[in-house]
Scaffold this active site. Structure first.
Site, PDB file in Angstrom:
ATOM      1  N   ALA A 158       0.853  -1.192   0.000  1.00  0.00           N
ATOM      2  CA  ALA A 158       0.000   0.000   0.000  1.00  0.00           C
ATOM      3  C   ALA A 158       0.887   1.239   0.000  1.00  0.00           C
ATOM      4  CB  ALA A 158      -0.901   0.003   1.229  1.00  0.00           C
ATOM      5  N   LYS A 159       0.498   2.230  -0.799  1.00  0.00           N
ATOM      6  CA  LYS A 159       1.283   3.469  -0.863  1.00  0.00           C
ATOM      7  C   LYS A 159       0.759   4.402   0.230  1.00  0.00           C
ATOM      8  CE  LYS A 159       3.241   6.529  -4.375  1.00  0.00           C
ATOM      9  NZ  LYS A 159       4.627   6.134  -4.242  1.00  0.00           N
ATOM     10  N   SER A 160       1.153   4.096   1.454  1.00  0.00           N
ATOM     11  CA  SER A 160       0.670   4.813   2.634  1.00  0.00           C
ATOM     12  C   SER A 160       1.609   5.958   3.011  1.00  0.00           C
ATOM     13  CB  SER A 160       0.562   3.833   3.806  1.00  0.00           C
ATOM     14  OG  SER A 160       0.398   4.518   5.022  1.00  0.00           O
ATOM     15  N   TYR A 164       6.305   6.480   4.499  1.00  0.00           N
ATOM     16  CA  TYR A 164       7.311   7.448   4.094  1.00  0.00           C
ATOM     17  C   TYR A 164       8.050   8.092   5.268  1.00  0.00           C
ATOM     18  CZ  TYR A 164       6.361   6.671  -0.737  1.00  0.00           C
ATOM     19  OH  TYR A 164       6.283   6.073  -1.969  1.00  0.00           O
TER      20      TYR A 164
END
Length: 201
Positions: A158-160, A164
């Site tokens: 998932a690009k959560s 980051y």
């Protein structure tokens, strides 16, 4: 230098002036990182503006939200249409596209379910991640002391926004030690990726 603003941002179905696009400080995303995003590009081509694989990027956005149990109030087609309309309204021929699905303002606590799921889309002109010289000549990188999160600790597919925090640590360490970029290993010591990019060999 301040982040360059554009004319409009899309927020929950409305076009909002850049300086008016705000969220409450008690929004869940600020305190707990409960948000997912995408990064896509629109290019100025010989036949007009074209978004590169917008369908796949928006599908990954919706899938990332589902992994975090956030049901977006806008489906894939509605989100894609909003991206394209925002590009037109801002008058861009080429730009970077950043849709964001996040938990907004209701209550605080680790349980995110009471908080609404909000959606926003930003655009801006963003050049290459590295300079032309760096791409042609190469750049100095280091192996980071920070490992990438293990897949069973956070859903790395998932690009959560929460993922980051790890990327920031890798990038800051590299910069402070005189490098352009840091390369992360996984928790088993295998090559993983850079702070904000894939590595192909």
């Amino acid at each position: 230098m301040a982040f360059p603003g554009t004319a409009l941002i899309w927020m929950n179905g409305k076009f909002v002036e850049w300086n008016q696009a705000q969220i409450h400080v008690a929004s869940h995303v600020i305190h707990y990182g409960s948000g997912v995003f995408e990064g896509a590009r629109c290019y100025d081509t010989k036949t007009g503006s074209a978004c590169f694989r917008l369908d796949a990027h928006v599908r990954r956005l919706i899938d990332s939200a589902k992994i975090y149990r956030m049901e977006s109030p806008y489906d894939q087609q509605q989100t894609s249409d909003a991206d394209v309309e925002l590009i037109k309204r801002n008058g861009f021929k080429a730009c970077y596209i950043r849709p964001l699905v996040y938990r907004g303002y209701d209550s605080l606590g680790v349980n995110p379910f009471p908080c609404p799921v909000d959606v926003a889309i930003m655009l801006w002109e963003w050049g290459a991640y590295f300079t032309k010289d760096a791409i042609e000549e190469g750049l100095d990188v280091k192996i980071s002391t920070w490992a990438r999160n293990a897949p069973n600790t956070m859903p790395s597919m998932a690009k959560s926004v929460a993922n980051y925090a790890n990327s920031q640590l890798i990038k800051m360490e590299a910069i402070l030690e005189g490098y352009a970029e840091g390369i992360a290993l996984d928790t088993d010591g295998n090559l993983s990726e850079g702070s904000g990019q894939n590595i192909f060999i």
